[in-house]
Design an enzyme around this catalytic site. Sequence first.
Site, short mmCIF file in Angstrom:
data_model
loop_
_atom_site.label_atom_id
_atom_site.label_comp_id
_atom_site.label_asym_id
_atom_site.label_seq_id
_atom_site.Cartn_x
_atom_site.Cartn_y
_atom_site.Cartn_z
N TYR A 193 83.31 85.70 -42.14
CA TYR A 193 82.90 84.36 -42.60
C TYR A 193 83.04 84.16 -44.11
O TYR A 193 82.29 83.41 -44.71
CB TYR A 193 81.46 84.07 -42.14
CG TYR A 193 81.35 84.02 -40.63
CD1 TYR A 193 81.62 82.85 -39.93
CD2 TYR A 193 81.05 85.17 -39.91
CE1 TYR A 193 81.55 82.81 -38.54
CE2 TYR A 193 80.99 85.15 -38.52
CZ TYR A 193 81.24 83.96 -37.85
OH TYR A 193 81.20 83.94 -36.48
N HIS A 234 84.79 79.91 -16.12
CA HIS A 234 84.26 79.47 -17.41
C HIS A 234 85.39 78.81 -18.21
O HIS A 234 86.47 79.37 -18.36
CB HIS A 234 83.66 80.65 -18.19
CG HIS A 234 82.94 80.20 -19.41
ND1 HIS A 234 81.61 79.80 -19.37
CD2 HIS A 234 83.35 79.99 -20.68
CE1 HIS A 234 81.24 79.41 -20.57
NE2 HIS A 234 82.29 79.50 -21.38
N ALA A 235 85.11 77.61 -18.71
CA ALA A 235 86.16 76.82 -19.36
C ALA A 235 86.74 77.52 -20.59
O ALA A 235 86.01 78.13 -21.36
CB ALA A 235 85.59 75.46 -19.77
N HIS A 290 85.51 69.14 -25.45
CA HIS A 290 85.32 70.39 -26.21
C HIS A 290 86.61 71.21 -26.18
O HIS A 290 87.11 71.66 -27.22
CB HIS A 290 84.15 71.19 -25.60
CG HIS A 290 83.99 72.55 -26.18
ND1 HIS A 290 83.11 72.81 -27.21
CD2 HIS A 290 84.62 73.72 -25.93
CE1 HIS A 290 83.19 74.09 -27.55
NE2 HIS A 290 84.10 74.66 -26.78
N GLU A 291 87.14 71.41 -24.98
CA GLU A 291 88.33 72.26 -24.84
C GLU A 291 89.54 71.63 -25.51
O GLU A 291 90.36 72.33 -26.11
CB GLU A 291 88.62 72.54 -23.36
CG GLU A 291 87.52 73.30 -22.64
CD GLU A 291 87.15 74.62 -23.30
OE1 GLU A 291 88.02 75.22 -23.97
OE2 GLU A 291 86.00 75.04 -23.17
N HIS A 346 89.91 72.53 -29.08
CA HIS A 346 90.64 73.80 -29.32
C HIS A 346 92.15 73.56 -29.27
O HIS A 346 92.90 74.03 -30.12
CB HIS A 346 90.29 74.83 -28.25
CG HIS A 346 88.88 75.35 -28.30
ND1 HIS A 346 88.34 75.94 -29.43
CD2 HIS A 346 87.90 75.41 -27.36
CE1 HIS A 346 87.09 76.34 -29.16
NE2 HIS A 346 86.80 76.02 -27.93
N GLU A 390 84.96 75.87 -32.46
CA GLU A 390 84.07 75.40 -31.41
C GLU A 390 83.52 74.00 -31.68
O GLU A 390 83.02 73.33 -30.77
CB GLU A 390 82.90 76.38 -31.24
CG GLU A 390 83.30 77.77 -30.78
CD GLU A 390 84.10 77.78 -29.49
OE1 GLU A 390 83.97 76.84 -28.70
OE2 GLU A 390 84.88 78.74 -29.29
N TRP A 434 66.46 91.55 -24.50
CA TRP A 434 67.02 90.24 -24.16
C TRP A 434 65.90 89.22 -23.97
O TRP A 434 65.91 88.13 -24.57
CB TRP A 434 67.86 90.38 -22.90
CG TRP A 434 68.45 89.12 -22.33
CD1 TRP A 434 67.95 88.40 -21.29
CD2 TRP A 434 69.65 88.46 -22.74
NE1 TRP A 434 68.77 87.32 -21.02
CE2 TRP A 434 69.82 87.33 -21.90
CE3 TRP A 434 70.61 88.71 -23.73
CZ2 TRP A 434 70.91 86.46 -22.02
CZ3 TRP A 434 71.69 87.83 -23.85
CH2 TRP A 434 71.83 86.74 -23.01
N ARG A 472 64.64 85.81 -25.96
CA ARG A 472 64.57 84.51 -25.27
C ARG A 472 63.17 83.91 -25.45
O ARG A 472 63.03 82.71 -25.65
CB ARG A 472 64.93 84.66 -23.79
CG ARG A 472 66.37 85.17 -23.62
CD ARG A 472 66.95 84.79 -22.29
NE ARG A 472 67.15 83.35 -22.22
CZ ARG A 472 67.57 82.69 -21.15
NH1 ARG A 472 67.82 83.36 -20.04
NH2 ARG A 472 67.72 81.40 -21.16
N HIS A 531 79.80 85.15 -21.96
CA HIS A 531 80.30 85.69 -23.23
C HIS A 531 79.95 87.15 -23.45
O HIS A 531 80.53 87.79 -24.31
CB HIS A 531 79.78 84.83 -24.39
CG HIS A 531 80.18 83.38 -24.24
ND1 HIS A 531 79.61 82.55 -23.30
CD2 HIS A 531 81.11 82.64 -24.89
CE1 HIS A 531 80.16 81.35 -23.37
NE2 HIS A 531 81.08 81.37 -24.32
N ARG A 554 79.24 81.68 -33.29
CA ARG A 554 80.15 80.55 -33.49
C ARG A 554 79.61 79.25 -32.88
O ARG A 554 79.82 78.18 -33.42
CB ARG A 554 81.52 80.87 -32.86
CG ARG A 554 81.45 81.19 -31.39
CD ARG A 554 82.81 81.52 -30.78
NE ARG A 554 83.39 82.74 -31.35
CZ ARG A 554 84.55 83.27 -30.96
NH1 ARG A 554 85.25 82.69 -30.00
NH2 ARG A 554 85.02 84.36 -31.53
N TYR A 555 78.91 79.35 -31.75
CA TYR A 555 78.42 78.13 -31.09
C TYR A 555 77.20 77.57 -31.80
O TYR A 555 76.98 76.36 -31.81
CB TYR A 555 78.10 78.39 -29.62
CG TYR A 555 79.29 78.85 -28.82
CD1 TYR A 555 80.31 77.96 -28.48
CD2 TYR A 555 79.42 80.17 -28.44
CE1 TYR A 555 81.41 78.37 -27.76
CE2 TYR A 555 80.53 80.60 -27.71
CZ TYR A 555 81.52 79.70 -27.37
OH TYR A 555 82.61 80.11 -26.66
#
Length: 619
Positions: free
Chosen positions: A220, A350-351, A380-381, A384, A408, A480, A484, A508, A517-518
């Site tokens: 970055y 998954h897209a 979204h796609e 890209h 993204e 995890w 959350r 992912h 990134r998201y």
Amino acid sequence: MRLQRAILTAILTLPLTVLPGLAQKAPTVADAQAFMTNAEAELLKLGIMGQRAEWVAETYITGDTEILTAAANERIIARTTELVNEGRKFEALALPPDLKRKFLLLKLSLTMPAPNNAKLREELTQVSSSLGADYGKGKYCPGGPAGGSSGANAKCFGIDDLDEQMAKVRDPRQLAEIWAGWHKVGAPMKDRYARFAELSNAGAKELGFADTGALWRSNYDMTPEAFSADLERLWAQVEPLYKELHAYTRRQLVKKYGAAADRKDGMIPAHLLGNMWAQEWGNIYDIVAPPAAPAMYDLGQILQSRKKTAKEIVQYGEGFFKSIGLQTLPGTFWDRSQFTRPADRDVVCHASAWDIDTQDDVRLKVCVHGTSDDFITVHHELGHIYYYLAYKKQPPLFQNGANDGFHEAIGDSIALSITPEYLKKIGLIEQIPPAQADLPLLLRKALDKIAFLPFGLMIDKWRWEVFSGQVKPAGYNKAWWELREKYQGVAPPVDRTEADFDPGAKYHIPANTPYARYFLAAVYQFQFYRAMCRAAGYSGPLNRCSVFGSKPAGQKLEAMLAMGQSKPWPDAMKAMTGEDRADASAMVEYFQPLLDWLKQQNKGEKTGWTVSADPLKAR
Ligand code: X8Z
Ligand code: ZN
């Protein structure tokens, strides 16, 4: 003869400096340039083969395609590692900035670094491909045998079907079953994931990074420490919004579901939020809608009742980009993309968006069902895709987003322009909702965009802890759920153990796609959108702006896209927005009316939650 050989051996083993006549010439800038030109050409060729192998592996999952993609990936990693090591001889040179940047980007280019040992590298790429394939093949068969594989009579569902069910079902017990059924996909991955982390870390260390997470955070244009600090700064900007939304949503869920939603600690059970991972909550808008809100259109229902095909939904997306002056998509895009789940084979649903040959062979891989989420995902796609097309003239190492968060954010920044006015213009709705609908519309948006923020942050917090060794395999699931709880304030609907591997049920993780990134994109997209709205000459409330049809907005966007990764990302941000850092103020501005309203609704009510002593327990 023997003596001669001994002399020769002695000469050959002398340090080169002792034999000035034979000494290698010190490398020059021209050597570095030539080296880089060759490296880029070679890696481009390998990369294209890798993309082809991966495309087939994801659209036709078999044992063979899994091995072929692993092998192609292995070759890319091996050659990249060699080139990074060979390139070290140029490190001391004063190189021109572009060339210097290429050496840096080369070193950072591997998301999955591997040890420089053929056997271990092969093991790593095979483990990684098998994890991706397992996710793609994953199914839940209600009533089938435990473990999720198909029973004799059981009907089985892939994640695209289950996504839709999580969005629509309103029976908490059934939701918990679907949730638990899908999450079984993770358990068999756990040991392989641990091995994957171990091997990839070894590779990262050989490249000079502390671990794979540190390598990711180095991408970055700032130190990994500065990057982590920047994420915290952004989270502090938006956390208050999330807390208000969480408290309000929780109360509405308790009203709807009673005890099934009501936990003493103030957390929300993760299966009640309309999404398998509780990452975007827009699908439960009907449950949280303010009582006086005017009836709202349901885009999914409109698309389905008008029998819009998957291709037509993608065409709506293309239509938007074309309206701001971007190009028509190549014919091969329509021929080669996958828009729906094929009936006869396993695919990764998954897209994703692909630039197979880094030129015009761009493709989408989606499993469209015609929902309102699909409508947004397609935009979204396409973001890209238009990025790929815009930077295709850059040299290979610059053919990338300014950083991965930019990539993204593009399509999402366009999708923010899908306002009622826009939907009316393209004939999808007949009437623009009255002004009183503004707040409900903002609430629906916030349920997706603001709810996403802590999720976007915690995924890689978990992975960074795994890569750094702070979290060991014996504690994967606990760590995890701790994250959350801490960030999202959600809890598991059914008891979990360390035999479960819930991270594996999120695409992912098995696919090894970095996730910070998201989170960045969730922030950037409002900066980009605000900049495009200004370029379009818009000056009203931000949430009502649509840049549909605005060529100046399109020019602003395309100029930034065309830069690719040729400059540090703050330069690209500056070119587009005039700002040179990530800043959630555009997001806050967009949601300000809603934030004021939420605060009012939450007045005198409890906000926030307390984390539990055992995060793996449902209650
Ligand atoms: O993975 C995606 C895209 C493909 S890059 C569909 N997204 C994240 C997710 O689904 O978890 C978009 C938003 C977040
Ligand atoms: Zn994406």
